[in-house]
Design a protein around this motif. Structure first.
Motif, PDB file in Angstrom:
ATOM      1  N   GLY A   1       0.820  -1.206   0.000  1.00  0.00           N
ATOM      2  CA  GLY A   1       0.000   0.000   0.000  1.00  0.00           C
ATOM      3  C   GLY A   1       0.851   1.251   0.000  1.00  0.00           C
ATOM      4  N   LYS A   2       0.191   2.390  -0.069  1.00  0.00           N
ATOM      5  CA  LYS A   2       0.901   3.670  -0.129  1.00  0.00           C
ATOM      6  C   LYS A   2       1.738   3.874   1.127  1.00  0.00           C
ATOM      7  N   GLY A   3       2.970   4.333   0.886  1.00  0.00           N
ATOM      8  CA  GLY A   3       3.882   4.590   1.987  1.00  0.00           C
ATOM      9  C   GLY A   3       4.577   3.367   2.524  1.00  0.00           C
ATOM     10  N   LYS A   4       4.360   2.190   1.917  1.00  0.00           N
ATOM     11  CA  LYS A   4       4.924   0.954   2.441  1.00  0.00           C
ATOM     12  C   LYS A   4       5.894   0.292   1.464  1.00  0.00           C
ATOM     13  N   GLY A   5       6.402   1.056   0.507  1.00  0.00           N
ATOM     14  CA  GLY A   5       7.401   0.525  -0.400  1.00  0.00           C
ATOM     15  C   GLY A   5       6.815  -0.364  -1.480  1.00  0.00           C
ATOM     16  N   SER A   6       7.685  -0.772  -2.420  1.00  0.00           N
ATOM     17  CA  SER A   6       7.266  -1.585  -3.559  1.00  0.00           C
ATOM     18  C   SER A   6       8.339  -2.622  -3.863  1.00  0.00           C
ATOM     19  N   GLU A   7       7.911  -3.673  -4.556  1.00  0.00           N
ATOM     20  CA  GLU A   7       8.858  -4.666  -5.056  1.00  0.00           C
ATOM     21  C   GLU A   7       8.498  -5.009  -6.487  1.00  0.00           C
ATOM     22  N   PHE A   8       9.495  -4.944  -7.362  1.00  0.00           N
ATOM     23  CA  PHE A   8       9.305  -5.315  -8.759  1.00  0.00           C
ATOM     24  C   PHE A   8      10.140  -6.564  -9.027  1.00  0.00           C
ATOM     25  N   SER A   9       9.492  -7.576  -9.582  1.00  0.00           N
ATOM     26  CA  SER A   9      10.180  -8.834  -9.863  1.00  0.00           C
ATOM     27  C   SER A   9      10.145  -9.127 -11.359  1.00  0.00           C
TER      28      SER A   9
END
Length: 542
Positions: free
Chosen positions: A387-395
């Motif tokens: 969610g917003k403000g909780k970072g992201s991961e791209f695989s």
């Protein structure tokens, strides 16, 4: 002439599985009840049943009415539109099969129920309708006055317009994204152009010392590079979407690609005071791919992670095997993604920020390019976020190769001693003037031509070692010029070309030995010239 019929009154319930899309709409006030319809009424054609009580009706007329009734049923039941007849009190008198299917009700189940949607003759409205186990859909409802069993009534037709409305919404969203993209593009181009214009003003002031000159020069160089990168992003996303990118695949170790990409992005991460942690498998990760494009994928993911993270944030990159695929994961602790953005983020012109005050800039095309390049390599890319403000991961998942990675070849930059005879054929006076100056600073002998015909004449008279030819030339374009000159044996091995054509292959098939996009990369041009110099020297020694 019959007086207007009174609109049906509807309660707030939704027992029919419908809901008005404009809940604030009110019924009109009471209207005088219509008089009984005479036998010669113009409404008799669409009357469903006749009330024959107390009327002497012959058997033939009854059979005729039965035929009309059967014809009505056959026509209405074959319609893909829902048909509902409602009396003045809002009670459903008739529904066809399509209406029952749309509302998820069985045959005859709706008869006698109150229709919960306002029915106003002459009105067209949109309603939401619901079927168990399905997402809400949208119907367009049209209402006309009619007669039913000798009494005034209302005929409502329902047409499912869900796909049309979704297409319209998608088109509106595309236009919104386009307008937002153009605003950002304008902003991103104006910034470097303003810096370049200011630097030019400093250079023209006549009050320069060595420090000011170097500062102005570095500004022009840096901002010109930024414009070039923006244009390359635009071209890449166009090439990817049209599948016009030519991959030069080889079996390689993905770890070396990651190492090169980290070197490219490291200055950006260091400048943002962020940390980068890289964890890769101990064994080689063999994939069949274009090393330049694979590096571009990793660079874009790392750059994107840095752009949307704060100072002191950590960025992690993992590379390993999973079954028969190679997996790259880039994780950040930045702004994160909402659920609806997890898929949309890979579409062109989608911006995570719509404001124009983003410090890092960019056109928001990086992830669209990543998605396209990964697909061209037979892989997939996915986004994940809490969610917003909780970072992201791209695989990124790529097929493993069955071959063994080739050893990285030692790259030898050829020597550049000795001048070359160079002809620049370019119709833009500023471009050819500045390029001529740069090449003369490098010690080469340079001639210039302003159009294709003049270029052909100069080459025929005195063939150069290298000709740098623009494609969009007046008189004779670059493709035709190359074909004509290639027929001259003296010029067979001395051609290279630079421009921005729609298709690189067309330039090479026309006779160019190399293809450089404007603005030309000076280091790439230097290496090409050095290669020509060394080739010429080798031929002289034979």
């Amino acid at each position: 002439m019959q007086p207007p019929a009174k609109p049906a009154e509807a309660g707030p319930c939704e027992d029919n599985g419908t809901r008005a899309r404009s809940p604030g709409r009110k019924f009109p006030g009471p209207v005088t009840k219509a008089a009984e319809m005479p036998l010669n009424s113009p409404y008799e054609v669409i009357t469903r049943h006749w009330n024959t009580d107390g009327v002497d009706v012959s058997d033939s007329l009854k059979r005729a009415l039965e035929v009309c009734e059967a014809a009505f049923d056959a026509i209405v039941d074959k319609s893909s539109d829902g048909v509902i007849v409602v009396d003045e009190q809002g009670i459903i008198c008739f529904t066809n099969t399509a209406a029952e299917s749309m509302l998820g009700r069985s045959t005859g189940e709706l008869l006698g129920e109150r229709f919960t949607i306002p029915v106003v003759p002459g009105n067209t409205s949109e309603i939401d309708f619901f079927k168990k186990g399905s997402a809400p859909r949208i119907a367009e409802m049209r209402v006309v006055s009619t007669w039913w069993q000798g009494n005034p009534a209302f005929l409502a037709t329902l047409r499912d317009v869900t796909e049309r409305k979704q297409a319209e919404n998608k088109a509106r969203e595309a236009v919104r994204r386009r307008d937002e993209f153009l605003a950002i593009l304008s902003h991103e181009l104006r910034n470097p152009l303003a810096a370049i214009a200011n630097a030019v003003g400093v250079l023209g002031s006549g009050k320069l010392d060595g420090r000011l000159f170097e500062k102005a020069r570095s500004v022009i160089e840096r901002q010109s590079g930024q414009i070039s990168r923006l244009l390359e992003d635009l071209l890449d996303v166009s090439r990817v979407t049209r599948r016009k990118i030519e991959l030069r695949k080889e079996c390689l170790d993905l770890r070396s690609v990651i190492a090169d990409a980290v070197d490219v992005v490291r200055p950006q991460i260091d400048a943002a005071r962020q940390s980068l942690v890289v964890k890769a498998a101990a064994a080689p990760i063999a994939v069949d791919g274009d090393p330049v494009r694979l590096q571009q994928i990793v660079v874009n993911l790392l750059s994107n992670a840095s752009k949307y993270s704060q100072a002191e944030d950590s960025i992690e990159l993992f590379a390993d095997f999973e079954n028969d695929v190679a997996v790259i994961r880039v994780r950040d602790h930045g702004i994160g993604l909402s659920p609806e953005m997890l898929e949309a983020v890979f579409e062109p012109f989608v911006q995570l920020h719509s404001s124009l005050d983003r410090a890092e800039g960019g056109l928001g095309l990086g992830l669209a390019i990543v998605d396209g390049l990964v697909r061209l390599h037979g892989g997939v890319v996915r986004a994940a976020s809490d969610g917003k403000g909780k970072g992201s991961e791209f695989s990124v998942r790529l097929p493993l190769s069955s071959s063994v990675p080739i050893n990285e070849r030692t790259r030898v930059v050829p020597r550049t001693e000795g001048p070359l005879g160079i002809l620049i054929i370019e119709d833009n006076a500023d471009v050819r003037s500045m390029l001529k100056t740069l090449l003369e600073f490098a010690g080469h002998r340079v001639e210039i031509a302003g159009d294709g015909l003049q270029g052909v004449e100069m080459i025929s008279r005195q063939p150069p070692d290298v000709a740098l030819v623009d494609i969009g030339l007046p008189g004779l374009n670059g493709y035709d010029l190359a074909r004509r000159i290639r027929s001259n044996p003296q010029c067979e091995d001395v051609w290279t070309g630079y421009s921005l054509p729609a298709d690189r292959q067309r330039a090479l098939s026309s006779g160019f030995h190399a293809h450089l996009a404007k603005p030309v990369d000076l280091e790439q041009l230097r290496q090409l010239l050095a290669h020509v110099r060394d080739s010429k020297r080798a031929s002289e020694l034979e």
